[in-house]
Motif scaffolding. Structure first.
Motif, PDB file in Angstrom:
ATOM      1  N   TRP A 270      17.960  -8.781  12.295  1.00  9.06           N
ATOM      2  CA  TRP A 270      17.820  -9.500  11.029  1.00  9.06           C
ATOM      3  C   TRP A 270      19.124 -10.214  10.684  1.00  9.06           C
ATOM      4  O   TRP A 270      20.216  -9.696  10.891  1.00  9.06           O
ATOM      5  CB  TRP A 270      17.481  -8.505   9.928  1.00  9.06           C
ATOM      6  CG  TRP A 270      17.250  -9.100   8.567  1.00  9.06           C
ATOM      7  CD1 TRP A 270      16.052  -9.459   8.024  1.00  9.06           C
ATOM      8  CD2 TRP A 270      18.237  -9.379   7.559  1.00  9.06           C
ATOM      9  NE1 TRP A 270      16.218  -9.955   6.757  1.00  9.06           N
ATOM     10  CE2 TRP A 270      17.554  -9.914   6.438  1.00  9.06           C
ATOM     11  CE3 TRP A 270      19.617  -9.241   7.498  1.00  9.06           C
ATOM     12  CZ2 TRP A 270      18.214 -10.304   5.270  1.00  9.06           C
ATOM     13  CZ3 TRP A 270      20.286  -9.634   6.344  1.00  9.06           C
ATOM     14  CH2 TRP A 270      19.590 -10.158   5.242  1.00  9.06           C
TER      15      TRP A 270
ATOM     16  N   ASP B  23      20.787 -12.950   7.475  1.00  9.57           N
ATOM     17  CA  ASP B  23      20.580 -13.603   6.191  1.00  9.57           C
ATOM     18  C   ASP B  23      20.316 -15.093   6.420  1.00  9.57           C
ATOM     19  O   ASP B  23      21.010 -15.737   7.219  1.00  9.57           O
ATOM     20  CB  ASP B  23      21.814 -13.415   5.313  1.00  9.57           C
ATOM     21  CG  ASP B  23      21.540 -13.700   3.857  1.00  9.57           C
ATOM     22  OD1 ASP B  23      20.358 -13.743   3.467  1.00  9.57           O
ATOM     23  OD2 ASP B  23      22.516 -13.872   3.105  1.00  9.57           O
TER      24      ASP B  23
ATOM     25  N   ASN C 181      15.043 -15.324   8.646  1.00  8.63           N
ATOM     26  CA  ASN C 181      15.962 -14.225   8.995  1.00  8.63           C
ATOM     27  C   ASN C 181      16.124 -14.054  10.499  1.00  8.63           C
ATOM     28  O   ASN C 181      16.313 -12.933  10.996  1.00  8.63           O
ATOM     29  CB  ASN C 181      15.486 -12.908   8.369  1.00  8.63           C
ATOM     30  CG  ASN C 181      15.296 -13.016   6.869  1.00  8.63           C
ATOM     31  OD1 ASN C 181      14.186 -12.888   6.367  1.00  8.63           O
ATOM     32  ND2 ASN C 181      16.367 -13.272   6.159  1.00  8.63           N
TER      33      ASN C 181
ATOM     34  N   GLY D  97      25.124  -7.184  11.924  1.00  5.83           N
ATOM     35  CA  GLY D  97      23.763  -6.927  11.491  1.00  5.83           C
ATOM     36  C   GLY D  97      22.969  -6.053  12.435  1.00  5.83           C
ATOM     37  O   GLY D  97      21.910  -5.531  12.063  1.00  5.83           O
TER      38      GLY D  97
ATOM     39  N   PRO E  12      21.909  -4.099   8.904  1.00  4.85           N
ATOM     40  CA  PRO E  12      21.681  -5.407   8.300  1.00  4.85           C
ATOM     41  C   PRO E  12      22.307  -5.480   6.911  1.00  4.85           C
ATOM     42  O   PRO E  12      22.223  -4.518   6.133  1.00  4.85           O
ATOM     43  CB  PRO E  12      20.151  -5.502   8.235  1.00  4.85           C
ATOM     44  CG  PRO E  12      19.679  -4.606   9.342  1.00  4.85           C
ATOM     45  CD  PRO E  12      20.658  -3.460   9.357  1.00  4.85           C
ATOM     46  N   ASP E  13      22.927  -6.612   6.595  1.00  3.69           N
ATOM     47  CA  ASP E  13      23.688  -6.752   5.356  1.00  3.69           C
ATOM     48  C   ASP E  13      22.761  -7.116   4.197  1.00  3.69           C
ATOM     49  O   ASP E  13      22.741  -8.242   3.693  1.00  3.69           O
ATOM     50  CB  ASP E  13      24.770  -7.821   5.547  1.00  3.69           C
ATOM     51  CG  ASP E  13      25.795  -7.809   4.428  1.00  3.69           C
ATOM     52  OD1 ASP E  13      25.664  -6.981   3.507  1.00  3.69           O
ATOM     53  OD2 ASP E  13      26.732  -8.625   4.491  1.00  3.69           O
ATOM     54  N   LYS E  14      21.973  -6.122   3.774  1.00  2.00           N
ATOM     55  CA  LYS E  14      21.048  -6.286   2.652  1.00  2.00           C
ATOM     56  C   LYS E  14      20.862  -4.933   1.986  1.00  2.00           C
ATOM     57  O   LYS E  14      21.133  -3.884   2.582  1.00  2.00           O
ATOM     58  CB  LYS E  14      19.703  -6.821   3.143  1.00  2.00           C
ATOM     59  CG  LYS E  14      19.053  -5.971   4.220  1.00  2.00           C
ATOM     60  CD  LYS E  14      17.730  -6.553   4.709  1.00  2.00           C
ATOM     61  CE  LYS E  14      17.156  -5.728   5.838  1.00  2.00           C
ATOM     62  NZ  LYS E  14      15.818  -6.179   6.251  1.00  2.00           N
ATOM     63  N   ASP E  15      20.423  -4.971   0.747  1.00  2.00           N
ATOM     64  CA  ASP E  15      20.270  -3.734  -0.015  1.00  2.00           C
ATOM     65  C   ASP E  15      18.959  -3.051   0.363  1.00  2.00           C
ATOM     66  O   ASP E  15      18.005  -2.985  -0.408  1.00  2.00           O
ATOM     67  CB  ASP E  15      20.301  -4.053  -1.511  1.00  2.00           C
ATOM     68  CG  ASP E  15      20.327  -2.782  -2.367  1.00  2.00           C
ATOM     69  OD1 ASP E  15      20.695  -1.725  -1.829  1.00  2.00           O
ATOM     70  OD2 ASP E  15      19.972  -2.866  -3.556  1.00  2.00           O
ATOM     71  N   ASP E  16      18.932  -2.561   1.603  1.00  2.00           N
ATOM     72  CA  ASP E  16      17.726  -1.932   2.149  1.00  2.00           C
ATOM     73  C   ASP E  16      18.191  -1.031   3.289  1.00  2.00           C
ATOM     74  O   ASP E  16      18.646  -1.508   4.316  1.00  2.00           O
ATOM     75  CB  ASP E  16      16.766  -3.005   2.657  1.00  2.00           C
ATOM     76  CG  ASP E  16      15.551  -2.423   3.366  1.00  2.00           C
ATOM     77  OD1 ASP E  16      15.439  -1.185   3.453  1.00  2.00           O
ATOM     78  OD2 ASP E  16      14.722  -3.213   3.842  1.00  2.00           O
TER      79      ASP E  16
ATOM     80  N   SER F 298      27.033   0.495   3.731  1.00  2.00           N
ATOM     81  CA  SER F 298      27.121  -0.379   4.901  1.00  2.00           C
ATOM     82  C   SER F 298      28.530  -0.464   5.480  1.00  2.00           C
ATOM     83  O   SER F 298      28.690  -0.518   6.707  1.00  2.00           O
ATOM     84  CB  SER F 298      26.621  -1.782   4.534  1.00  2.00           C
ATOM     85  OG  SER F 298      25.231  -1.773   4.295  1.00  2.00           O
TER      86      SER F 298
ATOM     87  N   PHE G 232      26.763  -6.556  -4.192  1.00  2.00           N
ATOM     88  CA  PHE G 232      26.514  -5.924  -2.890  1.00  2.00           C
ATOM     89  C   PHE G 232      26.372  -4.415  -3.076  1.00  2.00           C
ATOM     90  O   PHE G 232      27.233  -3.634  -2.668  1.00  2.00           O
ATOM     91  CB  PHE G 232      27.664  -6.240  -1.922  1.00  2.00           C
ATOM     92  CG  PHE G 232      27.967  -7.709  -1.798  1.00  2.00           C
ATOM     93  CD1 PHE G 232      27.124  -8.547  -1.085  1.00  2.00           C
ATOM     94  CD2 PHE G 232      29.091  -8.260  -2.408  1.00  2.00           C
ATOM     95  CE1 PHE G 232      27.393  -9.901  -0.971  1.00  2.00           C
ATOM     96  CE2 PHE G 232      29.372  -9.608  -2.304  1.00  2.00           C
ATOM     97  CZ  PHE G 232      28.523 -10.444  -1.586  1.00  2.00           C
TER      98      PHE G 232
ATOM     99  N   HIS H 167      24.871  -2.174  -1.672  1.00  2.00           N
ATOM    100  CA  HIS H 167      24.704  -1.348  -0.477  1.00  2.00           C
ATOM    101  C   HIS H 167      26.000  -1.141   0.300  1.00  2.00           C
ATOM    102  O   HIS H 167      26.028  -0.355   1.244  1.00  2.00           O
ATOM    103  CB  HIS H 167      23.671  -1.982   0.456  1.00  2.00           C
ATOM    104  CG  HIS H 167      23.986  -3.405   0.818  1.00  2.00           C
ATOM    105  ND1 HIS H 167      23.925  -4.438  -0.094  1.00  2.00           N
ATOM    106  CD2 HIS H 167      24.359  -3.990   1.986  1.00  2.00           C
ATOM    107  CE1 HIS H 167      24.237  -5.575   0.496  1.00  2.00           C
ATOM    108  NE2 HIS H 167      24.514  -5.331   1.760  1.00  2.00           N
TER     109      HIS H 167
END
Length: 421
Positions: free
Chosen positions: A153, A155, A165, A197, A201-205, A229, A308, A310
């Protein structure tokens, strides 16, 4: 009571403008604050020997950062397997050997893999290596057509031709300016890089990064004191080091953790966690990296945790807009790397990352280096632009913006020649 849409919008715009107005870019507005002494314990004991630092003060500082800032790793996870996906002994116009190595991890019926792109200079034995993450895929750091494109994934980014993505060949070579590969190879060093990633992966998940392999039953998010992260990315650097120790062409005793921006934060935390790294370079790492938090200059803890959420452990949110309640500050993170060489770099126009706060961190960490007989920052005022201090604790501020430039790499190579040959 639900507010009318127009009032909700007005309140939102007001809060945004208020937040922006509160961003400090003027030294006269920096609040007074206490700089916690790296050589005084939480109970007030003064540390005067290396033994007391390593056995008393360093462990308590590390535990605080681990549980209150970055988050601890719940379990040691070893490499399940590694595989050479591709190699070439005549890369970069005959200057280097190229290798692409996939590390795989398995736990709880889940699998995660990441790929190290490695360039080693030919005719150099036991090569010292700069190791760092990249932001948009290994293929972006070079025009080399043989570099594989990650399926992880990413961004969405119009400038890098990333849609849905998904990384594509259209972004090949778009970050060559940040990676002075030929300068590094010509100087006799290797370069290893990983697309961050693939590790997390650089997302709040937290469903598809490395954290998910170590969840207990029914767990879907790290606990309040467990890794965000940045801690996961730091973990990945240490796993690369595990592989380097198996590679006869690499001198694993001379691997330098490098990172820019958020990945500079990860490099610093990796160096604090893993003493196998021979040195650490933080390039424009800012808040939560090299810059002092208590100055509240530029980006703050509250802002970074909002944008951010995460990156850090959940416990770190306790200090949103309350930096003064932290028992530590970032110079003590830098001190955890002592006595190994450390380079902090800033950019003149990168005020969001607080160049002065980064310099002061290096300055205040130097007392621990001096305990080891190492030379830290020995001037109280920031050096003039483009005038590096190349001691065991090194620092420069260069002209320009938030980026990595050839100038930066030229200083890093010169510094490494002095301390890591």
């Amino acid at each position: 009571m639900k507010l009318p849409v127009h009032l909700t919008l007005l309140l939102f715009l007001f809060s945004m403008s208020f937040s922006k107005a509160q961003t400090i870019y003027n030294e006269s507005e920096v609040p007074s604050f206490e700089v916690p002494d790296p050589l005084v314990t939480f109970k007030g004991k003064t540390i005067g020997t290396i033994g007391d630092w390593e056995n008393v003060r360093r462990p308590e500082l590390h535990t605080y950062f681990e549980t209150k800032v970055y988050g601890k790793i719940p379990k040691n996870l070893k490499i399940d397997s590694y595989k050479i996906l591709e190699q070439e002994d005549n890369a970069l116009n005959g200057k280097a050997n190229r290798r692409q190595v996939e590390l795989t991890f398995k736990h709880n019926d889940k699998v995660l893999s990441f790929t190290i792109l490695l360039y080693l200079p030919k005719k150099v034995e036991n090569t010292a290596v700069f190791l760092g993450y990249n932001f948009y895929g290994n293929h972006t750091i070079t025009e080399d057509e043989s570099v594989l494109i990650s399926t992880a994934w990413a961004d969405n980014n119009e400038g890098f031709d990333i849609v849905n993505n998904t990384l594509t060949a259209a972004s090949r070579g778009k970050r060559t300016h940040r990676w002075a590969i030929e300068k590094i190879i010509d100087a006799g060093y290797g370069l290893a890089t990983i697309y961050y990633g693939e590790v997390d992966p650089d997302k709040d998940d937290f469903s598809d990064g490395i954290q998910s392999l170590l969840y207990s039953k029914n767990q879907k998010h790290p606990k309040a004191d467990e890794w965000g992260s940045i801690s996961a990315w730091a973990w990945g650097l240490s796993k690369a080091m595990d592989y380097f120790e198996k590679d006869p062409e690499i001198d694993a005793a001379r691997v330098i953790a490098f990172g820019h921006s958020r990945l500079g934060k990860a490099a610093l935390w990796a160096g604090a966690n893993d003493k196998r790294f021979a040195g650490v370079i933080s390039n424009n790492s800012g808040c939560g990296g090299a810059a002092l938090s208590k100055r509240k200059f530029g980006e703050t803890i509250g802002v970074i945790n909002e944008r951010f959420p995460h990156w850090f452990c959940t416990n770190f949110k306790e200090f949103n807009n309350k930096e003064e309640t932290l028992a530590v500050d970032q110079h003590q993170l830098l001190a955890l790397i002592a006595p190994r060489p450390l380079y902090i770099a800033s950019a003149e126009e990168d005020r969001w990352a607080d160049p002065k706060g980064e310099f002061l961190s290096a300055l205040y960490a130097s007392s621990v280096y001096e305990l080891y007989g190492k030379k830290g920052i020995n001037i109280m005022d920031m050096p003039v632009v483009n005038s590096p201090i190349l001691n065991t604790v090194a620092y420069h501020i260069r002209t320009g913006k938030h980026d990595v430039t050839d100038y930066d790499w030229e200083q890093y190579i010169k510094w490494a020649d002095t301390f890591l040959r």
